[in-house]
Enzyme design. Structure first.
Site, PDB file in Angstrom:
ATOM      1  N   HIS A 221     -25.311  27.525  23.900  1.00 27.27           N
ATOM      2  CA  HIS A 221     -24.088  27.401  23.082  1.00 27.27           C
ATOM      3  C   HIS A 221     -22.940  28.033  23.886  1.00 27.27           C
ATOM      4  O   HIS A 221     -22.704  27.654  25.034  1.00 27.27           O
ATOM      5  CB  HIS A 221     -24.373  28.085  21.734  1.00 27.27           C
ATOM      6  CG  HIS A 221     -23.365  27.865  20.655  1.00 27.27           C
ATOM      7  ND1 HIS A 221     -22.345  26.953  20.727  1.00 27.27           N
ATOM      8  CD2 HIS A 221     -23.221  28.467  19.433  1.00 27.27           C
ATOM      9  CE1 HIS A 221     -21.635  26.994  19.606  1.00 27.27           C
ATOM     10  NE2 HIS A 221     -22.136  27.912  18.797  1.00 27.27           N
ATOM     11  N   VAL A 254     -31.952  22.510  33.716  1.00 26.70           N
ATOM     12  CA  VAL A 254     -30.813  22.247  32.829  1.00 26.70           C
ATOM     13  C   VAL A 254     -29.560  22.737  33.553  1.00 26.70           C
ATOM     14  O   VAL A 254     -29.514  23.870  34.026  1.00 26.70           O
ATOM     15  CB  VAL A 254     -30.979  22.996  31.486  1.00 26.70           C
ATOM     16  CG1 VAL A 254     -29.718  22.871  30.636  1.00 26.70           C
ATOM     17  CG2 VAL A 254     -32.196  22.453  30.728  1.00 26.70           C
ATOM     18  N   VAL A 255     -28.572  21.868  33.672  1.00 23.25           N
ATOM     19  CA  VAL A 255     -27.340  22.256  34.364  1.00 23.25           C
ATOM     20  C   VAL A 255     -26.317  22.666  33.306  1.00 23.25           C
ATOM     21  O   VAL A 255     -25.937  21.872  32.443  1.00 23.25           O
ATOM     22  CB  VAL A 255     -26.806  21.091  35.237  1.00 23.25           C
ATOM     23  CG1 VAL A 255     -25.553  21.526  35.993  1.00 23.25           C
ATOM     24  CG2 VAL A 255     -27.889  20.621  36.207  1.00 23.25           C
ATOM     25  N   GLY A 257     -23.091  23.643  31.159  1.00 21.00           N
ATOM     26  CA  GLY A 257     -21.769  23.029  31.044  1.00 21.00           C
ATOM     27  C   GLY A 257     -21.836  21.505  30.930  1.00 21.00           C
ATOM     28  O   GLY A 257     -20.801  20.838  30.906  1.00 21.00           O
ATOM     29  N   HIS A 260     -24.319  17.507  25.311  1.00 19.80           N
ATOM     30  CA  HIS A 260     -23.846  17.937  23.987  1.00 19.80           C
ATOM     31  C   HIS A 260     -24.661  17.241  22.918  1.00 19.80           C
ATOM     32  O   HIS A 260     -25.013  16.074  23.074  1.00 19.80           O
ATOM     33  CB  HIS A 260     -22.353  17.599  23.822  1.00 19.80           C
ATOM     34  CG  HIS A 260     -21.678  18.401  22.762  1.00 19.80           C
ATOM     35  ND1 HIS A 260     -21.770  18.082  21.431  1.00 19.80           N
ATOM     36  CD2 HIS A 260     -20.930  19.525  22.835  1.00 19.80           C
ATOM     37  CE1 HIS A 260     -21.089  18.974  20.736  1.00 19.80           C
ATOM     38  NE2 HIS A 260     -20.575  19.866  21.559  1.00 19.80           N
ATOM     39  N   ARG A 269     -12.780  17.239  24.362  1.00 24.67           N
ATOM     40  CA  ARG A 269     -11.948  18.387  24.721  1.00 24.67           C
ATOM     41  C   ARG A 269     -11.818  18.533  26.236  1.00 24.67           C
ATOM     42  O   ARG A 269     -10.919  19.220  26.737  1.00 24.67           O
ATOM     43  CB  ARG A 269     -12.563  19.679  24.145  1.00 24.67           C
ATOM     44  CG  ARG A 269     -12.656  19.672  22.639  1.00 24.67           C
ATOM     45  CD  ARG A 269     -13.557  20.782  22.129  1.00 24.67           C
ATOM     46  NE  ARG A 269     -14.961  20.578  22.508  1.00 24.67           N
ATOM     47  CZ  ARG A 269     -15.949  21.397  22.184  1.00 24.67           C
ATOM     48  NH1 ARG A 269     -15.696  22.485  21.467  1.00 24.67           N
ATOM     49  NH2 ARG A 269     -17.190  21.145  22.552  1.00 24.67           N
ATOM     50  N   ASP A 311     -17.302  23.857  27.980  1.00 28.30           N
ATOM     51  CA  ASP A 311     -17.597  25.095  28.713  1.00 28.30           C
ATOM     52  C   ASP A 311     -17.512  24.912  30.227  1.00 28.30           C
ATOM     53  O   ASP A 311     -17.406  25.890  30.965  1.00 28.30           O
ATOM     54  CB  ASP A 311     -18.996  25.612  28.346  1.00 28.30           C
ATOM     55  CG  ASP A 311     -19.041  26.127  26.924  1.00 28.30           C
ATOM     56  OD1 ASP A 311     -18.061  26.756  26.506  1.00 28.30           O
ATOM     57  OD2 ASP A 311     -20.044  25.878  26.233  1.00 28.30           O
TER      58      ASP A 311
HETATM   59  N1  CMC Z   1     -28.767  19.315  32.354  1.00 26.19           N
HETATM   60  C1  CMC Z   1     -29.808  18.506  32.628  1.00 26.19           C
HETATM   61  N2  CMC Z   1     -30.367  17.680  31.714  1.00 26.19           N
HETATM   62  C2  CMC Z   1     -29.822  17.678  30.489  1.00 26.19           C
HETATM   63  C3  CMC Z   1     -28.730  18.473  30.153  1.00 26.19           C
HETATM   64  C4  CMC Z   1     -28.205  19.319  31.130  1.00 26.19           C
HETATM   65  N3  CMC Z   1     -27.167  20.114  30.877  1.00 26.19           N
HETATM   66  N4  CMC Z   1     -28.392  18.256  28.871  1.00 26.19           N
HETATM   67  C5  CMC Z   1     -29.247  17.350  28.399  1.00 26.19           C
HETATM   68  N5  CMC Z   1     -30.117  16.998  29.381  1.00 26.19           N
HETATM   69  C6  CMC Z   1     -31.204  16.046  29.282  1.00 26.19           C
HETATM   70  C7  CMC Z   1     -32.410  16.708  28.614  1.00 26.19           C
HETATM   71  O1  CMC Z   1     -33.253  17.293  29.568  1.00 26.19           O
HETATM   72  C8  CMC Z   1     -33.040  15.548  27.904  1.00 26.19           C
HETATM   73  O2  CMC Z   1     -33.762  14.801  28.845  1.00 26.19           O
HETATM   74  P1  CMC Z   1     -35.165  14.101  28.459  1.00 26.19           P
HETATM   75  O3  CMC Z   1     -34.815  13.152  27.339  1.00 26.19           O
HETATM   76  O4  CMC Z   1     -35.607  13.475  29.719  1.00 26.19           O
HETATM   77  O5  CMC Z   1     -36.045  15.231  28.003  1.00 26.19           O
HETATM   78  C9  CMC Z   1     -31.864  14.694  27.462  1.00 26.19           C
HETATM   79  O6  CMC Z   1     -30.807  15.013  28.379  1.00 26.19           O
HETATM   80  C10 CMC Z   1     -31.413  14.972  26.043  1.00 26.19           C
HETATM   81  O7  CMC Z   1     -31.057  16.349  25.938  1.00 26.19           O
HETATM   82  P2  CMC Z   1     -31.474  17.337  24.777  1.00 26.19           P
HETATM   83  O8  CMC Z   1     -31.676  18.700  25.341  1.00 26.19           O
HETATM   84  O9  CMC Z   1     -32.606  16.748  23.986  1.00 26.19           O
HETATM   85  O10 CMC Z   1     -30.186  17.282  23.886  1.00 26.19           O
HETATM   86  P3  CMC Z   1     -29.806  18.335  22.813  1.00 26.19           P
HETATM   87  O11 CMC Z   1     -28.862  17.649  21.922  1.00 26.19           O
HETATM   88  O12 CMC Z   1     -31.005  18.975  22.209  1.00 26.19           O
HETATM   89  O13 CMC Z   1     -29.096  19.477  23.688  1.00 26.19           O
HETATM   90  C11 CMC Z   1     -27.573  20.845  24.761  1.00 26.19           C
HETATM   91  C12 CMC Z   1     -27.774  19.635  23.831  1.00 26.19           C
HETATM   92  C13 CMC Z   1     -26.096  21.223  24.747  1.00 26.19           C
HETATM   93  C14 CMC Z   1     -28.401  22.033  24.267  1.00 26.19           C
HETATM   94  C15 CMC Z   1     -28.024  20.448  26.183  1.00 26.19           C
HETATM   95  O14 CMC Z   1     -27.262  19.367  26.642  1.00 26.19           O
HETATM   96  C16 CMC Z   1     -27.945  21.609  27.170  1.00 26.19           C
HETATM   97  O15 CMC Z   1     -28.871  22.416  27.257  1.00 26.19           O
HETATM   98  N6  CMC Z   1     -26.800  21.730  27.914  1.00 26.19           N
HETATM   99  C17 CMC Z   1     -26.585  22.860  28.796  1.00 26.19           C
HETATM  100  C18 CMC Z   1     -26.031  24.062  28.018  1.00 26.19           C
HETATM  101  C19 CMC Z   1     -24.599  23.866  27.633  1.00 26.19           C
HETATM  102  O16 CMC Z   1     -23.760  23.465  28.408  1.00 26.19           O
HETATM  103  N7  CMC Z   1     -24.273  24.219  26.375  1.00 26.19           N
HETATM  104  C20 CMC Z   1     -22.921  24.104  25.815  1.00 26.19           C
HETATM  105  C21 CMC Z   1     -22.911  23.148  24.676  1.00 26.19           C
HETATM  106  S1  CMC Z   1     -21.332  22.531  24.182  1.00 26.19           S
HETATM  107  C22 CMC Z   1     -20.201  23.770  23.873  1.00 26.19           C
HETATM  108  C23 CMC Z   1     -20.750  24.973  23.195  1.00 26.19           C
HETATM  109  O17 CMC Z   1     -21.428  24.907  22.184  1.00 26.19           O
HETATM  110  O18 CMC Z   1     -20.480  26.063  23.723  1.00 26.19           O
END
Ligand code: CMC
Length: 374
Positions: A221, A254-255, A257, A260, A269, A311
């Site tokens: 988050h 997981v990369v 930023g 979503h 945004r 982010d």
């Molecule tokens: N890097 C690499 N792969 C990713 C990423 C990422 N940042 N985000 C999603 N994926 C892949 C994920 O591995 C999955 O692949 P597969 O279907 O092969 O398993 C697919 O995309 C779907 O992702 P998910 O994790 O099931 O999606 P989610 O809705 O549960 O997660 C998230 C959303 C924000 C937790 C995730 O994208 C993530 O971990 N991002 C990195 C952390 C981040 O930047 N967070 C900030 C969120 S937005 C602003 C805020 O709240 O602060």
């Protein structure tokens, strides 16, 4: 009978809200019906805070009164300053923010009054004092003297003043203000849902915001803006970026930023914040992180079709502004207090205890055996 489990409440609509929505027809996050980027172009952060909390944009008189109240509420109690001085210098500032709001709850004369009017007064106190407490810790841990808030400075200017002892040029302040507007509210995200869950047992606003801060700290988050900067610092220079990101993706890392839960083809945004990141980089004459930014973004879209979230540009922007990396998520806090408070007040007004069910997958019924026979 099989039970369908919606892990992470993915796709589940749990309540109604009138505060914000990602509107597909304009592909944008909106606060009370206004697009966040239009608010950035036309309003200051205090106007947007008023909008989120009160439902409409203020007129001149209302804005003056709102600013006056926020500025009058900035002063910290002696006991809160004493607590801040006792906190270990190595503490994460998110834990300091959580502790500061918790202490404010101990001291507030209206802690137990959950009426809308009392909640609005408490919101203003939390909103005004949290940045002051954070800036005080920013200085204390460096062995520097606390700088008192100034009533003639805006919310954004005052934060710079209290952290650094000076206010930067107006373009830097505008970029910071824009980041605060973009961070202010985002419907039922993890921290807001946490705040609403705490509120649903009819608990108080200080408790709900304390819990929300703990939730925002996590790297999935709000903590992501700090992680973005750690990643960019690790990459060091643009020439290393492509190799680094390809290796990360090969390793299935997981990369930070990117990605979503709500936006699947780009966070609305990001273009605004990206523009202000560019402006700050130009003013600071430092394009290194912009170059790294562009390379990582391109590879993430080309290889994974995953787009940056807000982010991603805020991390390097705050870095260029001179903030310590572990202060990035606390900056998110000082803005999101507005969204959390609006949701807490909305939850109180239409409350239903939040209490979902779980499908049990533990042991079958067993008899308790006396301890000597186990
Ligand atoms: N890097 C690499 N792969 C990713 C990423 C990422 N940042 N985000 C999603 N994926 C892949 C994920 O591995 C999955 O692949 P597969 O279907 O092969 O398993 C697919 O995309 C779907 O992702 P998910 O994790 O099931 O999606 P989610 O809705 O549960 O997660 C998230 C959303 C924000 C937790 C995730 O994208 C993530 O971990 N991002 C990195 C952390 C981040 O930047 N967070 C900030 C969120 S937005 C602003 C805020 O709240 O602060």
């Amino acid at each position: 009978m099989s039970i369908e489990i919606k892990k992470g409440l993915m796709g589940v609509t749990v309540d109604e809200t009138s505060i914000s929505k990602v509107m597909p027809e304009i592909n944008s996050l909106t606060y009370r019906g206004y697009a966040a980027q239009d608010l950035c172009a036309n309003c200051g952060f205090e106007e947007v805070a008023y909008l989120i909390l009160n439902g409409n944009l203020p007129n001149k008189k209302q804005l003056i009164a709102f600013k006056k109240e926020e500025r009058a509420d900035r002063k910290l109690s002696k006991s809160l300053i004493k607590v801040l001085k006792q906190i270990p210098k190595k503490a994460h500032p998110m834990d300091v923010a959580r502790t500061a709001v918790s202490v404010m709850g101990l001291e507030d004369k209206e802690t137990f009054d959950n009426s809308p009017k009392a909640n609005m007064r408490k919101t203003m106190r939390i909103f005004a004092k949290t940045p002051v407490a954070l800036a005080a810790f920013y200085r204390l841990r460096k062995g520097k003297k606390i700088i008192e808030p100034k009533k003639n400075l805006s919310f954004a200017e005052n934060f710079f003043h209290m952290c650094f002892g000076k206010v930067p040029n107006k373009d830097i302040v505008k970029a910071f203000d824009v980041s605060l507007i973009l961070y202010a509210e985002h419907s039922f995200n993890v921290s807001t849902f946490t705040a609403r869950t705490i509120t649903s047992s009819l608990s108080d606003i200080h408790g709900a915001i304390t819990g929300a801060i703990a939730s925002l700290k996590g790297p999935l988050h709000g903590g992501a803006n700090e992680e973005v900067m750690h990643m960019m610092k690790k990459i060091k220079k643009p020439e290393n970026a492509e190799k680094w990101i390809n290796k990360a993706l090969d390793n299935k890392d997981v990369v930070m930023g990117f990605g979503h839960r709500v936006y699947k083809s780009g966070d609305s945004r990001v273009p605004t914040m990206r523009e202000y990141f560019g402006k700050v980089a130009k003013i600071k004459k430092d394009k290194k992180f912009e170059k790294i930014y562009d390379i990582l973004e391109k590879v993430m879209i080309d290889r994974k079709n995953i787009y940056p979230n807000v982010d991603y540009p805020t991390g390097p922007t705050y870095h260029l502004m001179g903030f310590d990396t572990d202060f990035f998520t606390p900056i998110f806090v000082i803005s999101r207090i507005t969204g959390w408070a609006a949701h807490i007040i909305e939850q109180h007004s239409t409350n239903k205890l939040i209490r979902p069910l779980a499908a049990y997958n533990g042991s079958k019924y067993r008899k308790v055996i006396e301890i000597s026979k186990r």
